[in-house]
Design a protein around this motif. Sequence first.
Motif, PDB file in Angstrom:
ATOM      1  N   ALA A  60       0.825  -1.206   0.000  1.00 62.02           N
ATOM      2  CA  ALA A  60       0.000   0.000   0.000  1.00 62.02           C
ATOM      3  C   ALA A  60       0.861   1.259   0.000  1.00 62.02           C
ATOM      4  O   ALA A  60       0.621   2.184  -0.784  1.00 62.02           O
ATOM      5  N   ALA A  61       1.874   1.283   0.853  1.00 62.70           N
ATOM      6  CA  ALA A  61       2.743   2.460   0.934  1.00 62.70           C
ATOM      7  C   ALA A  61       3.490   2.679  -0.376  1.00 62.70           C
ATOM      8  O   ALA A  61       3.576   3.811  -0.874  1.00 62.70           O
ATOM      9  N   SER A  62       4.011   1.608  -0.955  1.00 60.57           N
ATOM     10  CA  SER A  62       4.736   1.720  -2.221  1.00 60.57           C
ATOM     11  C   SER A  62       3.812   2.170  -3.346  1.00 60.57           C
ATOM     12  O   SER A  62       4.196   2.998  -4.184  1.00 60.57           O
ATOM     13  N   GLY A  63       2.593   1.636  -3.361  1.00 59.60           N
ATOM     14  CA  GLY A  63       1.630   2.010  -4.395  1.00 59.60           C
ATOM     15  C   GLY A  63       1.279   3.488  -4.346  1.00 59.60           C
ATOM     16  O   GLY A  63       1.294   4.179  -5.369  1.00 59.60           O
ATOM     17  N   TYR A  64       0.979   3.985  -3.157  1.00 64.49           N
ATOM     18  CA  TYR A  64       0.646   5.404  -3.013  1.00 64.49           C
ATOM     19  C   TYR A  64       1.820   6.273  -3.458  1.00 64.49           C
ATOM     20  O   TYR A  64       1.628   7.282  -4.136  1.00 64.49           O
ATOM     21  N   LEU A  65       3.030   5.886  -3.049  1.00 65.06           N
ATOM     22  CA  LEU A  65       4.210   6.670  -3.426  1.00 65.06           C
ATOM     23  C   LEU A  65       4.397   6.727  -4.936  1.00 65.06           C
ATOM     24  O   LEU A  65       4.617   7.801  -5.511  1.00 65.06           O
TER      25      LEU A  65
END
Length: 198
Positions: A60-65
Motif C-alpha cells: 500500500a505504501a509503495s503504491g501510493y508513493l
Amino acid sequence: MTETTPTLGTDTDTTQAAGWLRVVPMLAHRWPTWLGLAFAAINLADTGDGTEFSFLLLLAASGYLLVAVLDRPRVTWPVLYALVAAVVVLRLFDFDPWPVLAVVAVLVVAVGLVRGQLRRPGLYALQSPAALGFIALGLAALYVPADIGRYLVAAGLLAHAVWDGIHWRANKIVARSFAEWCGVLDLVVGLAILMLVH
C-alpha cells in the motif's frame, strides 16, 4: 358497464421490482468494497500469527508513493498489478520481497523529492513520511515477538484504512476506487487480526 377487478399483488410486485432495479446499480457502484471484502476473505482463509500481513503495508505504501510521483491517478490499478506481480516473481525465485520493495520505495521518495511531486503542499507532501512510517511499522512487526508484531500490523492496517479514507474523501493522488478497495481490505484484515488471532 363492466368493472375490472384489479389483480392482487400487481402493484406490489411492480414496486418490489422497481426497488431491486434501484438496488442493483447501487451495489454495482460499490464494486471496490465488494472486491476489498473478497480479497480480505481470501487472505484471511489461511491466517498465521498475523505478522504475515505486514506485506500489505509495504504494498500500500509503495503504491501510493509511485502513483503520487507519477502524478496520474488513472495508473493506480496498473501500479498495484505491477507491485503484486513483482512480489509473486520475487517469491518464485525465493527472494524476500521486503528488502527489494523497501529499497524501491526509498528510491521513489528520492525521485519524488528531486522532481518536486512530493514537495507539493497538502497530501503530496505527506506521502513520503506516511509511506516510510507504514513501511517502518511493517518491518518492525517482523523483528519483534509475534505477540507484539501482530498488534503492530493491525495498528498499521487500521491507520492505513484511515489514510485510504482521507484520500477517498479528497479524491486525490490515487484513483478513488483504489482508496475504497484498499480501505476496506485494510480495515477488515486489521480488525480480523485483533479478533481472530490469539
